[in-house]
Design an enzyme around this catalytic site. Structure first.
Site, PDB file in Angstrom:
ATOM      1  N   CYS A 196      39.833  36.325  41.760  1.00 37.78           N
ATOM      2  CA  CYS A 196      39.943  37.407  40.775  1.00 37.78           C
ATOM      3  C   CYS A 196      39.914  38.763  41.458  1.00 37.78           C
ATOM      4  O   CYS A 196      40.509  39.722  40.974  1.00 37.78           O
ATOM      5  CB  CYS A 196      38.807  37.309  39.760  1.00 37.78           C
ATOM      6  SG  CYS A 196      38.975  35.927  38.601  1.00 37.78           S
ATOM      7  N   ASP A 202      33.467  30.542  40.442  1.00 39.31           N
ATOM      8  CA  ASP A 202      34.768  31.118  40.798  1.00 39.31           C
ATOM      9  C   ASP A 202      35.301  30.608  42.126  1.00 39.31           C
ATOM     10  O   ASP A 202      36.122  31.268  42.762  1.00 39.31           O
ATOM     11  CB  ASP A 202      34.663  32.646  40.842  1.00 39.31           C
ATOM     12  CG  ASP A 202      33.646  33.133  41.880  1.00 39.31           C
ATOM     13  OD1 ASP A 202      32.996  32.283  42.530  1.00 39.31           O
ATOM     14  OD2 ASP A 202      33.493  34.361  42.041  1.00 39.31           O
ATOM     15  N   ASN A 203      34.838  29.426  42.570  1.00 36.18           N
ATOM     16  CA  ASN A 203      35.327  28.905  43.847  1.00 36.18           C
ATOM     17  C   ASN A 203      35.360  27.381  43.801  1.00 36.18           C
ATOM     18  O   ASN A 203      34.577  26.749  43.091  1.00 36.18           O
ATOM     19  CB  ASN A 203      34.458  29.393  45.008  1.00 36.18           C
ATOM     20  CG  ASN A 203      33.030  28.901  44.910  1.00 36.18           C
ATOM     21  OD1 ASN A 203      32.699  27.817  45.399  1.00 36.18           O
ATOM     22  ND2 ASN A 203      32.158  29.684  44.262  1.00 36.18           N
ATOM     23  N   ARG A 217      34.582  43.015  32.688  1.00 36.81           N
ATOM     24  CA  ARG A 217      34.746  41.673  32.124  1.00 36.81           C
ATOM     25  C   ARG A 217      33.420  40.943  31.924  1.00 36.81           C
ATOM     26  O   ARG A 217      33.337  40.025  31.110  1.00 36.81           O
ATOM     27  CB  ARG A 217      35.652  40.821  33.015  1.00 36.81           C
ATOM     28  CG  ARG A 217      35.056  40.501  34.385  1.00 36.81           C
ATOM     29  CD  ARG A 217      36.082  39.957  35.363  1.00 36.81           C
ATOM     30  NE  ARG A 217      35.489  39.558  36.637  1.00 36.81           N
ATOM     31  CZ  ARG A 217      35.137  40.419  37.594  1.00 36.81           C
ATOM     32  NH1 ARG A 217      35.294  41.698  37.422  1.00 36.81           N
ATOM     33  NH2 ARG A 217      34.629  39.971  38.737  1.00 36.81           N
ATOM     34  N   SER A 254      32.403  46.838  39.682  1.00 36.05           N
ATOM     35  CA  SER A 254      33.676  46.171  39.395  1.00 36.05           C
ATOM     36  C   SER A 254      33.515  44.969  38.476  1.00 36.05           C
ATOM     37  O   SER A 254      34.506  44.430  37.980  1.00 36.05           O
ATOM     38  CB  SER A 254      34.353  45.734  40.698  1.00 36.05           C
ATOM     39  OG  SER A 254      33.545  44.790  41.393  1.00 36.05           O
ATOM     40  N   ASN A 255      32.259  44.544  38.228  1.00 35.83           N
ATOM     41  CA  ASN A 255      32.009  43.414  37.329  1.00 35.83           C
ATOM     42  C   ASN A 255      32.089  43.820  35.856  1.00 35.83           C
ATOM     43  O   ASN A 255      32.385  42.999  34.988  1.00 35.83           O
ATOM     44  CB  ASN A 255      30.608  42.836  37.553  1.00 35.83           C
ATOM     45  CG  ASN A 255      30.369  42.312  38.956  1.00 35.83           C
ATOM     46  OD1 ASN A 255      29.248  42.351  39.437  1.00 35.83           O
ATOM     47  ND2 ASN A 255      31.401  41.827  39.625  1.00 35.83           N
ATOM     48  N   LEU A 256      31.795  45.084  35.559  1.00 42.15           N
ATOM     49  CA  LEU A 256      31.461  45.471  34.192  1.00 42.15           C
ATOM     50  C   LEU A 256      32.628  45.388  33.215  1.00 42.15           C
ATOM     51  O   LEU A 256      32.396  45.291  32.007  1.00 42.15           O
ATOM     52  CB  LEU A 256      30.873  46.885  34.176  1.00 42.15           C
ATOM     53  CG  LEU A 256      29.592  47.085  35.008  1.00 42.15           C
ATOM     54  CD1 LEU A 256      29.030  48.472  34.765  1.00 42.15           C
ATOM     55  CD2 LEU A 256      28.555  46.023  34.678  1.00 42.15           C
ATOM     56  N   CYS A 258      50.969  45.828  55.255  1.00 45.18           N
ATOM     57  CA  CYS A 258      52.335  45.345  55.459  1.00 45.18           C
ATOM     58  C   CYS A 258      52.823  44.828  54.112  1.00 45.18           C
ATOM     59  O   CYS A 258      52.347  45.266  53.064  1.00 45.18           O
ATOM     60  CB  CYS A 258      52.393  44.282  56.554  1.00 45.18           C
ATOM     61  SG  CYS A 258      51.338  42.840  56.255  1.00 45.18           S
TER      62      CYS A 258
END
Length: 383
Positions: free
Chosen positions: A195, A137-138, A80, A76-78, A342
């Site tokens: 993200c 990212d935090n 970006r 899932s990184n690739l 939900c």
């Protein structure tokens, strides 16, 4: 502003040829290039921003680049994090990014810090650098990096991205306001969208990462005007940029030591550890879509009320309102993987815990609820 770094030795003929298009820039020249060659820059994060920024710094001629990151490359990184490739899946990001730098300029020295930065280790790591760049990212890491830079007296270039928006700024306490003057109080954990859940436009990483690399070059060489007391924001959807000016908070407490930044940002490690045993698993909208596309057996349960479901449901999901689920309705233990959702994810978290208590071993709630799923796969939402 005075250049940050003293120039290194005169350039060899090969280095002059390599940087010839840079040397001819007005106000730049060989002296600025020698400053870059002598500079030591620590980059925090080898993800979206780091993988865009580090190659730019190497290409510009920064002599030493430290990379601090403890993460591994995931599929899932690739989209970006373009300095990593399929062959790097499962590898430490610092290793993958170091190889990218080596392919650009073998004379650029890369120092790999495969560790999560904390109040216990950052001052020792930062001690070997002239400047730090925060592409994390935090919020705990952002405040930690700001405070450590302030205590070390080194400039900080920071950037942030989410969805279609990005920000870039510079904090240098000897010359202007810092990150805490712009964000004196961190947002609560419930207000923070990552993200992973909010998504990010991949080209925005290159845009913001490039701007951050430019600030680094300006500060090291003394050219231009750094983003001190100013934040540049980018809206990729409109193509518009905006500048926000800010000043130092006059009565702000002085930074004299590093603190527990997870607790400061509302992420108390002791409280989190106490609840880990009862924590339920989250599944992102993209992960659920992947499972549905692959045809893997999974029961999707809608725990909203019938009136809510009339406005839209995930195709083939089973409607079991939360109250009915609590009374024993719904899938039986041993029936396979279950995902509950939900409108957002408040009720589904409770539903997942109910199913776990009932004996389900493969259950998750849909992070962000049907709203997040509709953004990813609207065609699978029946209305």
């Amino acid at each position: 502003m005075h250049p940050l770094v003293e120039p290194g030795p005169p350039l060899a003929a090969e280095r002059i040829a390599r940087f010839s298009r840079q040397l001819m820039l007005p106000g730049f020249g060989e002296l600025a290039q020698r400053r870059l060659g002598a500079a030591r820059v620590l980059v925090v994060g080898a993800g979206g921003l780091g993988s865009a920024m580090v190659p730019s710094l190497a290409g510009a001629g920064v002599g030493t680049i430290g990379i601090a990151d403890d993460d591994l490359v995931e599929l899932s990184n690739l989209h970006r994090q373009t300095s990593h490739g399929v062959a790097d899946l499962g590898r430490p990001k610092v290793d993958s990014l170091a190889e990218t730098v080596a392919a650009i300029d073998s004379e650029c020295r890369v120092v790999r810090h495969r560790a999560r930065l904390t109040a216990a280790n950052i001052r020792e790591i930062l001690g070997g650098y002239d400047l730090v760049v925060d592409g994390s990212d935090n919020f705990p890491t952002r405040y930690l990096t700001n405070d450590a830079a302030a205590l070390a007296g080194v400039p900080l270039v920071w950037g942030a991205i989410l969805r279609f928006h990005g920000q870039v700024g510079v904090a240098w306490h000897e010359h202007g306001p810092g990150y805490r003057d712009l964000f004196p109080v961190p947002p609560t954990p419930d207000e923070v969208l990552s993200c992973e859940l909010g998504g990010v436009l991949p080209s925005l990483c290159a845009t913001i990462g490039g701007l951050m690399a430019t600030e680094v070059v300006k500060i090291i060489t003394g050219i231009g005007e750094p983003l001190l007391g100013r934040v540049t924001t980018i809206d990729a959807l409109t193509g518009r940029s905006r500048e926000i000016a800010y000043t130092a908070i006059a009565d702000a407490p002085e930074i004299t030591s590093l603190i527990d930044y997870e607790r400061f940002c509302g992420l108390d490690p002791s409280e989190r550890a106490a609840t880990d045993a009862s924590a339920v698993t989250a599944m992102t909208a993209a992960d659920l879509l992947g499972r549905l596309r692959d045809g893997r057996a999974i029961t999707v349960v809608d725990v909203r009320e019938p009136a809510e479901a009339e406005f839209g449901r995930i195709r083939d999901s089973v409607l079991v309102p939360l109250a009915a689920l609590a009374d024993g309705a719904g899938p039986e233990p041993g029936s396979g993987a279950v995902v509950v959702y939900c409108e957002r994810d408040v009720r589904s978290r409770r539903a997942a815990r109910i199913l776990e208590d009932r004996g389900h071993t493969d259950v998750a709630y849909l992070a962000g609820g049907i709203a997040s799923f509709a953004a990813v796969a609207g065609e699978l939402v029946q209305r």
